[in-house]
Design a protein around this motif. Structure first.
Motif, mmCIF file in Angstrom:
data_model
loop_
_atom_site.group_PDB
_atom_site.id
_atom_site.type_symbol
_atom_site.label_atom_id
_atom_site.label_comp_id
_atom_site.label_asym_id
_atom_site.label_seq_id
_atom_site.Cartn_x
_atom_site.Cartn_y
_atom_site.Cartn_z
ATOM 1 N N ASP A 85 0.810 -1.220 0.000
ATOM 2 C CA ASP A 85 0.000 0.000 0.000
ATOM 3 C C ASP A 85 0.848 1.278 0.000
ATOM 4 O O ASP A 85 0.471 2.295 0.586
ATOM 5 C CB ASP A 85 -0.958 0.011 1.201
ATOM 6 C CG ASP A 85 -2.239 0.773 0.884
ATOM 7 O OD1 ASP A 85 -2.638 0.796 -0.295
ATOM 8 O OD2 ASP A 85 -2.833 1.352 1.817
ATOM 9 N N ILE A 86 1.989 1.195 -0.632
ATOM 10 C CA ILE A 86 2.857 2.373 -0.782
ATOM 11 C C ILE A 86 2.803 2.806 -2.250
ATOM 12 O O ILE A 86 3.256 2.078 -3.133
ATOM 13 C CB ILE A 86 4.315 2.047 -0.377
ATOM 14 C CG1 ILE A 86 4.378 1.674 1.098
ATOM 15 C CG2 ILE A 86 5.234 3.239 -0.669
ATOM 16 C CD1 ILE A 86 5.714 1.059 1.511
ATOM 17 N N TYR A 87 2.231 3.971 -2.464
ATOM 18 C CA TYR A 87 2.072 4.455 -3.840
ATOM 19 C C TYR A 87 2.793 5.775 -4.098
ATOM 20 O O TYR A 87 2.863 6.216 -5.240
ATOM 21 C CB TYR A 87 0.582 4.607 -4.174
ATOM 22 C CG TYR A 87 -0.110 3.282 -4.286
ATOM 23 C CD1 TYR A 87 -0.112 2.560 -5.477
ATOM 24 C CD2 TYR A 87 -0.736 2.712 -3.174
ATOM 25 C CE1 TYR A 87 -0.715 1.323 -5.574
ATOM 26 C CE2 TYR A 87 -1.342 1.472 -3.256
ATOM 27 C CZ TYR A 87 -1.328 0.780 -4.452
ATOM 28 O OH TYR A 87 -1.918 -0.451 -4.541
ATOM 29 N N ASN A 88 3.290 6.403 -3.052
ATOM 30 C CA ASN A 88 3.926 7.712 -3.251
ATOM 31 C C ASN A 88 5.402 7.567 -3.638
ATOM 32 O O ASN A 88 6.292 8.196 -3.056
ATOM 33 C CB ASN A 88 3.770 8.601 -2.010
ATOM 34 C CG ASN A 88 4.325 7.974 -0.759
ATOM 35 O OD1 ASN A 88 4.439 6.761 -0.660
ATOM 36 N ND2 ASN A 88 4.671 8.811 0.205
ATOM 37 N N ILE A 129 -8.587 11.003 -15.322
ATOM 38 C CA ILE A 129 -9.872 11.310 -14.663
ATOM 39 C C ILE A 129 -11.005 10.550 -15.358
ATOM 40 O O ILE A 129 -11.877 9.970 -14.699
ATOM 41 C CB ILE A 129 -10.153 12.829 -14.679
ATOM 42 C CG1 ILE A 129 -9.108 13.579 -13.853
ATOM 43 C CG2 ILE A 129 -11.556 13.121 -14.140
ATOM 44 C CD1 ILE A 129 -9.209 15.092 -13.963
ATOM 45 N N TYR A 130 -10.949 10.528 -16.673
ATOM 46 C CA TYR A 130 -11.982 9.814 -17.430
ATOM 47 C C TYR A 130 -12.010 8.323 -17.038
ATOM 48 O O TYR A 130 -13.080 7.754 -16.773
ATOM 49 C CB TYR A 130 -11.734 9.945 -18.938
ATOM 50 C CG TYR A 130 -12.638 9.062 -19.771
ATOM 51 C CD1 TYR A 130 -13.934 9.458 -20.086
ATOM 52 C CD2 TYR A 130 -12.209 7.803 -20.209
ATOM 53 C CE1 TYR A 130 -14.783 8.638 -20.816
ATOM 54 C CE2 TYR A 130 -13.042 6.972 -20.941
ATOM 55 C CZ TYR A 130 -14.323 7.396 -21.247
ATOM 56 O OH TYR A 130 -15.160 6.575 -21.960
ATOM 57 N N ILE A 131 -10.845 7.712 -17.008
ATOM 58 C CA ILE A 131 -10.766 6.286 -16.656
ATOM 59 C C ILE A 131 -11.302 6.056 -15.246
ATOM 60 O O ILE A 131 -12.065 5.119 -14.992
ATOM 61 C CB ILE A 131 -9.304 5.788 -16.780
ATOM 62 C CG1 ILE A 131 -8.865 5.803 -18.240
ATOM 63 C CG2 ILE A 131 -9.146 4.389 -16.180
ATOM 64 C CD1 ILE A 131 -7.342 5.713 -18.437
ATOM 65 N N ALA A 132 -10.930 6.931 -14.330
ATOM 66 C CA ALA A 132 -11.383 6.785 -12.942
ATOM 67 C C ALA A 132 -12.901 6.912 -12.849
ATOM 68 O O ALA A 132 -13.562 6.157 -12.114
ATOM 69 C CB ALA A 132 -10.703 7.833 -12.070
ATOM 70 N N LEU A 178 -12.327 9.973 -7.055
ATOM 71 C CA LEU A 178 -12.555 10.776 -5.851
ATOM 72 C C LEU A 178 -12.038 12.177 -6.138
ATOM 73 O O LEU A 178 -10.926 12.338 -6.634
ATOM 74 C CB LEU A 178 -11.786 10.206 -4.654
ATOM 75 C CG LEU A 178 -12.316 8.928 -4.019
ATOM 76 C CD1 LEU A 178 -11.378 8.492 -2.887
ATOM 77 C CD2 LEU A 178 -13.727 9.127 -3.475
ATOM 78 N N GLU A 179 -12.859 13.155 -5.827
ATOM 79 C CA GLU A 179 -12.422 14.538 -6.025
ATOM 80 C C GLU A 179 -11.226 14.791 -5.121
ATOM 81 O O GLU A 179 -11.330 14.660 -3.891
ATOM 82 C CB GLU A 179 -13.562 15.498 -5.667
ATOM 83 C CG GLU A 179 -13.369 16.929 -6.132
ATOM 84 C CD GLU A 179 -13.534 17.086 -7.654
ATOM 85 O OE1 GLU A 179 -12.741 17.829 -8.227
ATOM 86 O OE2 GLU A 179 -14.438 16.456 -8.235
ATOM 87 N N ASN A 234 -1.728 8.774 -7.283
ATOM 88 C CA ASN A 234 -1.498 7.610 -6.408
ATOM 89 C C ASN A 234 -2.785 6.792 -6.236
ATOM 90 O O ASN A 234 -2.756 5.557 -6.269
ATOM 91 C CB ASN A 234 -0.975 8.070 -5.050
ATOM 92 C CG ASN A 234 0.435 8.632 -5.141
ATOM 93 O OD1 ASN A 234 1.154 8.374 -6.097
ATOM 94 N ND2 ASN A 234 0.830 9.405 -4.152
ATOM 95 N N HIS A 235 -3.906 7.490 -6.055
ATOM 96 C CA HIS A 235 -5.208 6.807 -5.940
ATOM 97 C C HIS A 235 -5.533 6.080 -7.249
ATOM 98 O O HIS A 235 -6.004 4.934 -7.241
ATOM 99 C CB HIS A 235 -6.281 7.858 -5.622
ATOM 100 C CG HIS A 235 -7.673 7.319 -5.615
ATOM 101 N ND1 HIS A 235 -8.140 6.473 -4.623
ATOM 102 C CD2 HIS A 235 -8.715 7.491 -6.488
ATOM 103 C CE1 HIS A 235 -9.414 6.158 -4.874
ATOM 104 N NE2 HIS A 235 -9.777 6.747 -6.010
ATOM 105 N N PHE A 236 -5.241 6.718 -8.339
ATOM 106 C CA PHE A 236 -5.472 6.125 -9.667
ATOM 107 C C PHE A 236 -4.639 4.851 -9.825
ATOM 108 O O PHE A 236 -5.142 3.802 -10.235
ATOM 109 C CB PHE A 236 -5.103 7.155 -10.744
ATOM 110 C CG PHE A 236 -5.279 6.656 -12.143
ATOM 111 C CD1 PHE A 236 -6.502 6.764 -12.794
ATOM 112 C CD2 PHE A 236 -4.212 6.089 -12.836
ATOM 113 C CE1 PHE A 236 -6.658 6.306 -14.096
ATOM 114 C CE2 PHE A 236 -4.359 5.628 -14.129
ATOM 115 C CZ PHE A 236 -5.590 5.737 -14.766
#
Lengths: 171, 130
Positions: free
Chosen positions: A68-71, B42-45, B52-53, B66-68
């Motif tokens: 869970d490390i993405y940065n 953004i489109y893919i997400a 998430l905004e 990172n969320h993507f």
């Protein structure tokens, strides 16, 4: 910097260097964005070597993403490579001596450091610094004021530290 | 039209990026190409329902990227996975291109610093868009 991420970066770099021992790898931490950029200096490996692409991709997944490390990011860095090779080129006129090399015990006053052996192991990864080119960089004896035992000194971003006590600035 | 408008915007930015590159306006090309990538992300997400905004301000793009990455990583091959983080390096280049005094002056540097990574990530995104 969170220690867990740093230790994972060290693990990542160690595993890369087990397979690619000549590769120069380091990392930079961007505090404002809380991002770690792990860089290397070989554009051919980055852009042309499919095995390297797959190998490092698997490592990134196993060491970082599965924890869970993405940065983080990893790849060839043009600026770091340029900076490194400029220093390397300079070393042909001066010298880089490995911080832990035990073959040289003393330096005679006024003797050019370039007369001493330069080993292929001169470049090592260090966990102690962000810009982790961990080398001893000395142009002439005069540049360090009192190095009775040269291999004990490490240059980091132009400042000299005791190799056995990286926190201790010596010059 | 909904979030598909993002793809249209991405296409327009890509088109301007290509034009700027031809004119050797490399900083402009970096800026337009980066936003083309970001709009595709953004489109893919949104299409895959994990958008998430992001918070506004410093680090907002990094947070989103990172969320993507976390949400698409299971869809990527290892050699693709390693490229995702470099989108943040492209973002740093975009900030330099837009706001800093230094400029990207020749195509060789532009290719090594930006375009190779852009092409790789763009191909991944196009595959995810399907």
């Amino acid at each position: 910097m969170p220690n867990i991420i740093v230790s994972k970066i060290e693990e990542f770099v160690t595993k890369i260097k087990e397979k690619y021992p000549e590769l120069v790898v380091g990392y930079v931490y961007y505090e404002e964005e809380d991002e770690y950029d792990i860089w290397h200096t070989d554009s051919d490996l980055q852009f042309s070597d499919k095995d390297f692409a797959k190998f490092t991709g698997i490592l990134i997944k196993e060491i970082f993403y599965d924890n869970d490390i993405y940065n983080i990011s990893f790849g060839y860095d043009f600026d770091m490579a340029n900076s490194y090779y400029k220093r390397y080129k300079m070393s042909q006129q001066t010298a880089y001596i490995h911080a832990e090399q035990q073959t040289q015990t003393s330096i005679e006053p006024n003797k050019k450091i370039s007369q001493y052996t330069i080993g292929s192991s001169a470049i090592e990864y260090s966990s102690d610094i962000k810009m982790s080119i961990n080398i001893v960089e000395i142009t002439t004896f005069d540049k360090i004021k009192c190095p009775e035992d040269l291999q004990q000194y490490v240059s980091i971003n132009g400042q000299y530290y005791n190799a056995h006590n990286p926190g201790g600035l010596v010059a | 039209m909904g979030y598909k408008a993002l793809l249209t915007k991405a296409d327009h930015n890509s088109e301007l990026g290509e034009y700027a590159e031809e004119k050797e306006y490399f900083d402009v090309a970096i800026s337009r190409y980066y936003y083309a990538l970001y709009e595709k992300a953004i489109y893919i997400a949104k299409k895959r329902n994990f958008y998430l905004e992001p918070k506004t301000g410093l680090g907002s793009h990094e947070t989103f990227i990172n969320h993507f990455t976390k949400n698409v990583s299971s869809k990527l091959k290892p050699e693709e996975l390693r490229m995702m983080g470099k989108m943040k390096a492209l973002k740093r280049l975009r900030v330099i291109a837009d706001y800093k005094e230094e400029s990207m002056e020749n195509i060789s540097t532009y290719n090594l610093k930006f375009k190779y990574y852009f092409n790789s990530i763009n191909s991944i995104f196009d595959r995810l868009i399907g």
